[in-house]
Design a protein around this motif. Structure first.
Motif, PDB file in Angstrom:
ATOM      1  N   ALA A   1      10.183   5.761  19.301  1.00 31.92           N
ATOM      2  CA  ALA A   1      11.260   6.361  20.093  1.00 31.92           C
ATOM      3  C   ALA A   1      11.020   7.857  20.260  1.00 31.92           C
ATOM      4  CB  ALA A   1      12.603   6.121  19.411  1.00 31.92           C
ATOM      5  N   PRO A   2      11.488   8.422  21.374  1.00 31.82           N
ATOM      6  CA  PRO A   2      11.335   9.866  21.569  1.00 31.82           C
ATOM      7  C   PRO A   2      12.132  10.666  20.549  1.00 31.82           C
ATOM      8  CG  PRO A   2      12.686   8.919  23.322  1.00 31.82           C
ATOM      9  CD  PRO A   2      12.174   7.781  22.480  1.00 31.82           C
ATOM     10  N   VAL A   3      11.699  11.883  20.319  1.00 30.16           N
ATOM     11  CA  VAL A   3      12.394  12.792  19.414  1.00 30.16           C
ATOM     12  C   VAL A   3      13.608  13.337  20.142  1.00 30.16           C
ATOM     13  CG1 VAL A   3      12.232  14.976  18.160  1.00 30.16           C
ATOM     14  CG2 VAL A   3      10.263  13.435  18.251  1.00 30.16           C
ATOM     15  N   LYS A   4      14.754  13.220  19.528  1.00 32.29           N
ATOM     16  CA  LYS A   4      15.993  13.752  20.111  1.00 32.29           C
ATOM     17  C   LYS A   4      16.182  15.186  19.643  1.00 32.29           C
ATOM     18  CE  LYS A   4      17.311   9.743  21.733  1.00 32.29           C
ATOM     19  NZ  LYS A   4      17.282   9.407  23.103  1.00 32.29           N
TER      20      LYS A   4
ATOM     21  N   GLU B   1       3.403  11.434  23.134  1.00 30.64           N
ATOM     22  CA  GLU B   1       2.596  10.869  22.057  1.00 30.64           C
ATOM     23  C   GLU B   1       3.344   9.725  21.366  1.00 30.64           C
ATOM     24  OE1 GLU B   1       0.259  12.408  18.087  1.00 30.64           O
ATOM     25  OE2 GLU B   1       2.184  13.348  18.569  1.00 30.64           O
ATOM     26  N   ARG B   2       4.608   9.936  21.070  1.00 31.48           N
ATOM     27  CA  ARG B   2       5.410   8.900  20.406  1.00 31.48           C
ATOM     28  C   ARG B   2       5.552   7.675  21.293  1.00 31.48           C
ATOM     29  NH1 ARG B   2       8.094   9.982  15.854  1.00 31.48           N
ATOM     30  NH2 ARG B   2       9.807   8.570  16.396  1.00 31.48           N
ATOM     31  N   ALA B   3       5.718   7.881  22.590  1.00 32.94           N
ATOM     32  CA  ALA B   3       5.822   6.753  23.517  1.00 32.94           C
ATOM     33  C   ALA B   3       4.537   5.935  23.505  1.00 32.94           C
ATOM     34  CB  ALA B   3       6.125   7.251  24.933  1.00 32.94           C
ATOM     35  N   ILE B   4       3.418   6.616  23.522  1.00 29.98           N
ATOM     36  CA  ILE B   4       2.119   5.940  23.494  1.00 29.98           C
ATOM     37  C   ILE B   4       1.958   5.145  22.208  1.00 29.98           C
ATOM     38  CG2 ILE B   4      -0.368   6.389  23.296  1.00 29.98           C
ATOM     39  CD1 ILE B   4       0.086   8.646  25.410  1.00 29.98           C
ATOM     40  N   GLU B   5       2.486   5.676  21.107  1.00 28.06           N
ATOM     41  CA  GLU B   5       2.414   4.992  19.814  1.00 28.06           C
ATOM     42  C   GLU B   5       3.477   3.908  19.661  1.00 28.06           C
ATOM     43  OE1 GLU B   5       2.821   8.276  17.122  1.00 28.06           O
ATOM     44  OE2 GLU B   5       0.698   8.785  17.242  1.00 28.06           O
ATOM     45  N   GLY B   6       4.359   3.785  20.651  1.00 28.28           N
ATOM     46  CA  GLY B   6       5.413   2.771  20.586  1.00 28.28           C
ATOM     47  C   GLY B   6       6.629   3.194  19.791  1.00 28.28           C
TER      48      GLY B   6
END
Length: 78
Positions: A60-63, A53-58
């Protein structure tokens, strides 16, 4: 529910023109994880879905948060 989520992910990724490798890189997940999306028994973790979802929104991924033990070992020198 997962099938609807998967369809939405596929549609958005296709609209963006991303390859599976691009989605994996942007979401911070393995290529195998993205490839498994095509499997009927795909059962992603909440973190994987959140990162896609975050990638689609542009974004960074959650670490994963560092554990207290790992954090403590960085500062402890004898």
């Amino acid at each position: 529910m997962i099938e609807q989520t998967l369809q939405t992910i596929r549609s958005v990724v296709k609209a963006k023109g991303w390859t599976p490798a691009e989605l994996a890189r942007k979401a911070g997940v393995s290529w195998a994880t993205v490839a498994n999306m095509e499997s009927e028994d795909w059962s992603p973790t909440v973190k994987t879905l959140r990162n896609i979802e975050r990638a689609i929104e542009g974004k960074a991924p959650v670490k994963s948060p560092r554990t207290r033990k790992a954090h403590a070992s960085h500062g402890a020198h004898a």
